[in-house]
Design a protein around this motif. Structure first.
Motif, PDB file in Angstrom:
ATOM      1  N   ARG A  57       0.852  -1.186   0.000  1.00 19.95           N
ATOM      2  CA  ARG A  57       0.000   0.000   0.000  1.00 19.95           C
ATOM      3  C   ARG A  57       0.889   1.237   0.000  1.00 19.95           C
ATOM      4  O   ARG A  57       2.109   1.138   0.128  1.00 19.95           O
ATOM      5  CB  ARG A  57      -0.936   0.005   1.216  1.00 19.95           C
ATOM      6  N   ILE A  58       0.253   2.373  -0.143  1.00 20.14           N
ATOM      7  CA  ILE A  58       1.030   3.609  -0.088  1.00 20.14           C
ATOM      8  C   ILE A  58       0.632   4.367   1.171  1.00 20.14           C
ATOM      9  O   ILE A  58      -0.470   4.154   1.703  1.00 20.14           O
ATOM     10  CB  ILE A  58       0.821   4.484  -1.362  1.00 20.14           C
ATOM     11  N   PRO A  59       1.532   5.228   1.676  1.00 16.38           N
ATOM     12  CA  PRO A  59       2.804   5.656   1.119  1.00 16.38           C
ATOM     13  C   PRO A  59       3.987   4.842   1.651  1.00 16.38           C
ATOM     14  O   PRO A  59       3.881   4.151   2.665  1.00 16.38           O
ATOM     15  CB  PRO A  59       2.906   7.099   1.606  1.00 16.38           C
ATOM     16  N   THR A  60       5.108   4.997   0.950  1.00 16.09           N
ATOM     17  CA  THR A  60       6.393   4.432   1.367  1.00 16.09           C
ATOM     18  C   THR A  60       7.456   5.493   1.103  1.00 16.09           C
ATOM     19  O   THR A  60       7.414   6.157   0.070  1.00 16.09           O
ATOM     20  CB  THR A  60       6.733   3.176   0.547  1.00 16.09           C
ATOM     21  N   ILE A  61       8.389   5.635   2.028  1.00 17.53           N
ATOM     22  CA  ILE A  61       9.501   6.558   1.789  1.00 17.53           C
ATOM     23  C   ILE A  61      10.824   5.809   1.881  1.00 17.53           C
ATOM     24  O   ILE A  61      10.944   4.812   2.611  1.00 17.53           O
ATOM     25  CB  ILE A  61       9.534   7.752   2.772  1.00 17.53           C
ATOM     26  N   ILE A  62      11.804   6.296   1.117  1.00 18.90           N
ATOM     27  CA  ILE A  62      13.181   5.846   1.240  1.00 18.90           C
ATOM     28  C   ILE A  62      14.023   7.087   1.496  1.00 18.90           C
ATOM     29  O   ILE A  62      14.020   8.028   0.690  1.00 18.90           O
ATOM     30  CB  ILE A  62      13.671   5.124  -0.031  1.00 18.90           C
ATOM     31  N   ASP A  63      14.718   7.092   2.615  1.00 20.27           N
ATOM     32  CA  ASP A  63      15.532   8.247   3.014  1.00 20.27           C
ATOM     33  C   ASP A  63      16.976   7.988   2.592  1.00 20.27           C
ATOM     34  O   ASP A  63      17.707   7.239   3.242  1.00 20.27           O
ATOM     35  CB  ASP A  63      15.436   8.451   4.523  1.00 20.27           C
ATOM     36  N   HIS A  64      17.379   8.612   1.499  1.00 25.19           N
ATOM     37  CA  HIS A  64      18.703   8.346   0.941  1.00 25.19           C
ATOM     38  C   HIS A  64      19.826   8.950   1.770  1.00 25.19           C
ATOM     39  O   HIS A  64      20.987   8.552   1.613  1.00 25.19           O
ATOM     40  CB  HIS A  64      18.760   8.858  -0.501  1.00 25.19           C
ATOM     41  N   LYS A  65      19.495   9.889   2.655  1.00 22.16           N
ATOM     42  CA  LYS A  65      20.523  10.460   3.535  1.00 22.16           C
ATOM     43  C   LYS A  65      20.625   9.696   4.847  1.00 22.16           C
ATOM     44  O   LYS A  65      21.408  10.061   5.723  1.00 22.16           O
ATOM     45  CB  LYS A  65      20.231  11.945   3.785  1.00 22.16           C
ATOM     46  N   ASN A  66      19.852   8.651   4.979  1.00 21.50           N
ATOM     47  CA  ASN A  66      19.914   7.786   6.156  1.00 21.50           C
ATOM     48  C   ASN A  66      20.073   6.338   5.698  1.00 21.50           C
ATOM     49  O   ASN A  66      19.285   5.464   6.054  1.00 21.50           O
ATOM     50  CB  ASN A  66      18.662   7.965   7.024  1.00 21.50           C
ATOM     51  N   ASN A  67      21.089   6.127   4.858  1.00 25.21           N
ATOM     52  CA  ASN A  67      21.416   4.779   4.378  1.00 25.21           C
ATOM     53  C   ASN A  67      20.246   4.082   3.696  1.00 25.21           C
ATOM     54  O   ASN A  67      20.025   2.885   3.873  1.00 25.21           O
ATOM     55  CB  ASN A  67      21.943   3.911   5.532  1.00 25.21           C
ATOM     56  N   ASP A  68      19.476   4.854   2.924  1.00 27.66           N
ATOM     57  CA  ASP A  68      18.310   4.323   2.218  1.00 27.66           C
ATOM     58  C   ASP A  68      17.309   3.665   3.173  1.00 27.66           C
ATOM     59  O   ASP A  68      16.687   2.652   2.850  1.00 27.66           O
ATOM     60  CB  ASP A  68      18.729   3.339   1.120  1.00 27.66           C
ATOM     61  N   TYR A  69      17.171   4.276   4.317  1.00 23.90           N
ATOM     62  CA  TYR A  69      16.207   3.790   5.303  1.00 23.90           C
ATOM     63  C   TYR A  69      14.802   3.846   4.716  1.00 23.90           C
ATOM     64  O   TYR A  69      14.376   4.871   4.170  1.00 23.90           O
ATOM     65  CB  TYR A  69      16.276   4.646   6.564  1.00 23.90           C
ATOM     66  N   THR A  70      14.076   2.752   4.842  1.00 28.61           N
ATOM     67  CA  THR A  70      12.751   2.622   4.234  1.00 28.61           C
ATOM     68  C   THR A  70      11.689   2.486   5.318  1.00 28.61           C
ATOM     69  O   THR A  70      11.880   1.775   6.305  1.00 28.61           O
ATOM     70  CB  THR A  70      12.703   1.397   3.306  1.00 28.61           C
ATOM     71  N   LEU A  71      10.574   3.182   5.099  1.00 23.95           N
ATOM     72  CA  LEU A  71       9.502   3.155   6.088  1.00 23.95           C
ATOM     73  C   LEU A  71       8.159   3.279   5.395  1.00 23.95           C
ATOM     74  O   LEU A  71       8.026   3.995   4.398  1.00 23.95           O
ATOM     75  CB  LEU A  71       9.690   4.319   7.074  1.00 23.95           C
ATOM     76  N   TRP A  72       7.165   2.570   5.914  1.00 22.01           N
ATOM     77  CA  TRP A  72       5.802   2.676   5.407  1.00 22.01           C
ATOM     78  C   TRP A  72       4.852   2.817   6.591  1.00 22.01           C
ATOM     79  O   TRP A  72       5.272   2.747   7.730  1.00 22.01           O
ATOM     80  CB  TRP A  72       5.427   1.478   4.527  1.00 22.01           C
ATOM     81  N   GLU A  73       3.587   3.044   6.290  1.00 25.36           N
ATOM     82  CA  GLU A  73       2.526   3.457   7.225  1.00 25.36           C
ATOM     83  C   GLU A  73       2.661   4.956   7.470  1.00 25.36           C
ATOM     84  O   GLU A  73       3.628   5.445   8.051  1.00 25.36           O
ATOM     85  CB  GLU A  73       2.547   2.684   8.546  1.00 25.36           C
ATOM     86  N   SER A  74       1.651   5.687   7.034  1.00 33.00           N
ATOM     87  CA  SER A  74       1.753   7.141   6.944  1.00 33.00           C
ATOM     88  C   SER A  74       2.051   7.817   8.279  1.00 33.00           C
ATOM     89  O   SER A  74       2.888   8.721   8.342  1.00 33.00           O
ATOM     90  CB  SER A  74       0.477   7.724   6.329  1.00 33.00           C
ATOM     91  N   ASP A  75       1.389   7.424   9.352  1.00 37.05           N
ATOM     92  CA  ASP A  75       1.622   8.111  10.613  1.00 37.05           C
ATOM     93  C   ASP A  75       2.972   7.741  11.213  1.00 37.05           C
ATOM     94  O   ASP A  75       3.587   8.558  11.916  1.00 37.05           O
ATOM     95  CB  ASP A  75       0.486   7.847  11.590  1.00 37.05           C
ATOM     96  N   ALA A  76       3.459   6.540  10.946  1.00 38.33           N
ATOM     97  CA  ALA A  76       4.826   6.191  11.346  1.00 38.33           C
ATOM     98  C   ALA A  76       5.823   7.078  10.602  1.00 38.33           C
ATOM     99  O   ALA A  76       6.819   7.534  11.173  1.00 38.33           O
ATOM    100  CB  ALA A  76       5.108   4.720  11.055  1.00 38.33           C
ATOM    101  N   ILE A  77       5.550   7.354   9.334  1.00 37.44           N
ATOM    102  CA  ILE A  77       6.414   8.236   8.547  1.00 37.44           C
ATOM    103  C   ILE A  77       6.399   9.649   9.132  1.00 37.44           C
ATOM    104  O   ILE A  77       7.441  10.302   9.242  1.00 37.44           O
ATOM    105  CB  ILE A  77       5.984   8.233   7.069  1.00 37.44           C
TER     106      ILE A  77
END
Length: 216
Positions: A57-77
């Motif tokens: 599902r969406i959304p998903t983020i990848i934080d390239h300045k944090n070693n490509d840290y990946t996170l999903w679930e909107s409120d967790a993001i």
């Protein structure tokens, strides 16, 4: 993929949860590349996305300045962005007790507003047959959620901390023009809160982007 921007942001053109994350990214001045997945084509369930988000599902983020840290679930993001990228606490709180209240509202948004508002929209607009009992149930739940907000916002300007935070922002993309037809008369404090947030530059920018991508 070239990572000229800090975040790769998997979202879709219409879903409120994606726009909720976009709001916070804009508020914090973070750079991101939006990838709009076509839900009708099942792109959110495709391996290219589920390798990052097993829930598909969406959304998903990848934080390239944090070693490509990946996170999903909107409120967790939202919590992640506030914790790492809001050092001045412009849209988040510092006090330990207020942090739990902020978390409380995010849980309520995720468990109360999101599912019930989503089901109300489904049975009003998209279900294959008209089911008045389902429409009544979920429309009543929509008003119950607004009633909870009204009970608090009639006594104070913001949900927590005496200022706008990610808690407030998390609710806004789910509030539609349809809701505005009864908000002003039935839930005036909530209507005023919603209008005030929508006057922010970040929210106006996201509304313009929303209109543009859906017009394309």
């Amino acid at each position: 993929m070239s990572h000229g921007k800090q975040f790769t942001f998997y979202t879709c053109k219409r879903g409120p949860n994606g726009w909720k994350v976009a709001l916070v990214l804009e508020e914090l001045g973070l750079t991101y590349e939006s990838i709009y997945l076509d839900l009708d084509k099942g792109e959110h369930k495709a391996p290219e996305h589920t390798k990052h988000n097993p829930n598909g599902r969406i959304p998903t983020i990848i934080d390239h300045k944090n070693n490509d840290y990946t996170l999903w679930e909107s409120d967790a993001i939202l919590l992640y962005l506030a914790e790492l990228y809001d050092p001045e606490h412009k849209i988040s709180v510092v006090d330990a007790n207020e942090k739990f209240q902020q978390l409380q509202w995010l849980f309520f948004q995720a468990s109360g507003q999101g599912p019930y508002f989503g089901q109300a929209a489904h049975f009003m607009r998209y279900h294959s047959e008209q089911l008045p009992s389902a429409q009544e149930r979920y429309n009543n739940e929509v008003k119950r959620v607004f009633g909870v907000l009204e009970s608090v916002l009639s006594k104070r300007e913001w949900l927590v901390g005496g200022k706008m935070t990610i808690a407030d922002l998390s609710f806004i993309p789910w509030i539609t023009r349809t809701h505005n037809t009864f908000l002003a008369t039935e839930f005036p404090a909530t209507a005023a809160w919603n209008s005030k947030i929508r006057e922010r530059a970040s929210v106006k920018k996201i509304q313009e982007t929303l209109a543009a991508v859906n017009a394309a």
